[in-house]
Design a protein around this motif. Structure first.
Motif, PDB file in Angstrom:
ATOM      1  N   LYS A  57       5.007  -5.539 -19.145  1.00  0.00           N
ATOM      2  CA  LYS A  57       4.833  -5.877 -17.733  1.00  0.00           C
ATOM      3  C   LYS A  57       4.965  -4.590 -16.936  1.00  0.00           C
ATOM      4  O   LYS A  57       6.039  -3.989 -16.889  1.00  0.00           O
ATOM      5  N   ALA A 110       5.204  -4.447 -11.525  1.00  0.00           N
ATOM      6  CA  ALA A 110       5.677  -5.712 -10.955  1.00  0.00           C
ATOM      7  C   ALA A 110       6.136  -5.538  -9.506  1.00  0.00           C
ATOM      8  O   ALA A 110       6.212  -6.516  -8.770  1.00  0.00           O
ATOM      9  N   ARG A 146       1.710  -9.593 -10.808  1.00  0.00           N
ATOM     10  CA  ARG A 146       2.497 -10.515 -10.003  1.00  0.00           C
ATOM     11  C   ARG A 146       2.307 -11.926 -10.537  1.00  0.00           C
ATOM     12  O   ARG A 146       1.234 -12.267 -11.032  1.00  0.00           O
ATOM     13  N   TYR A 147       3.339 -12.736 -10.421  1.00  0.00           N
ATOM     14  CA  TYR A 147       3.255 -14.158 -10.782  1.00  0.00           C
ATOM     15  C   TYR A 147       2.762 -14.368 -12.211  1.00  0.00           C
ATOM     16  O   TYR A 147       2.045 -15.314 -12.507  1.00  0.00           O
ATOM     17  N   GLY A 148       3.121 -13.444 -13.107  1.00  0.00           N
ATOM     18  CA  GLY A 148       2.705 -13.552 -14.494  1.00  0.00           C
ATOM     19  C   GLY A 148       1.224 -13.287 -14.721  1.00  0.00           C
ATOM     20  O   GLY A 148       0.664 -13.691 -15.733  1.00  0.00           O
ATOM     21  N   HIS A 149       0.580 -12.574 -13.789  1.00  0.00           N
ATOM     22  CA  HIS A 149      -0.861 -12.344 -13.866  1.00  0.00           C
ATOM     23  C   HIS A 149      -1.202 -10.919 -13.431  1.00  0.00           C
ATOM     24  O   HIS A 149      -0.575 -10.374 -12.527  1.00  0.00           O
TER      25      HIS A 149
END
Length: 188
Positions: free
Chosen positions: A135, A138, A162-165
């Protein structure tokens, strides 16, 4: 300033190789199947590539091996710092955008600084590949190489997580932010 003439002292080379080796060994998932001894031999054989790696490290990029291109016979390094490298933020996208700014010009552009360092900005595809390794960005964002069709209209693209994307956005190429830098790549 030509990067070809920049050389690290023997002490700086040893220190950089030690940092790179430690990072390589701590992050084996980024380069499964690769051996540090092979990477080090390549680096020692092409010591001119140590300067760009040193610059990547000095500016907070935390470069690491992310692959090996069999066809070209080259190891691929990307900036793998958790956030966009701290020493490469608050930059316009390119020199054209920098020169177009009438007020509050930043010190440099992402493409200009990358050229000075002897590296290239990650492409959108490379940025997405990097995000599969962890990741990244972030809390920050990173300029990525912008296709000419977008750049000719005054825009440039950047990415973040962001937001796992993974998101790829656009902005005016002359914009700059304290939380936006760029990530580079280097082939050895």
């Amino acid at each position: 300033m030509a990067n070809e003439n920049r050389k690290l002292s023997a002490e700086q080379q040893e220190e950089l190789l030690g940092v790179l080796k430690t990072r390589f060994e701590k992050n084996m998932s980024r380069h499964e199947g690769l051996d540090w001894a092979d990477v080090q031999r390549r680096l020692e054989a092409d010591s001119g590539k140590l300067w760009p790696l040193h610059e990547m490290e000095r500016t907070g990029g935390e470069p690491d091996v992310v692959g090996y291109d069999e066809a070209a016979g080259e190891y691929i390094f990307y900036d793998c710092s958790a956030e966009s490298p701290s020493g490469r933020r608050s930059l316009c996208y390119d020199d054209e955008a920098l020169n177009a700014r009438k007020q509050n010009k930043p010190a440099n552009s992402a493409l200009g600084l990358a050229a000075e360092m002897g590296i290239e900005l990650l492409t959108e595809e490379q940025y997405r590949e990097l995000q599969r390794l962890g990741k990244f960005d972030a809390k920050t964002s990173s300029w990525v190489e912008t296709p000419p069709a977008i750049r000719k209209h005054g825009g440039a693209i950047f990415g973040d997580f962001r937001y796992g994307h993974v998101f790829i956005y656009h902005n005016g190429a002359d914009s700059y932010y304290g939380a936006r830098g760029f990530r580079g790549s280097l082939r050895i």
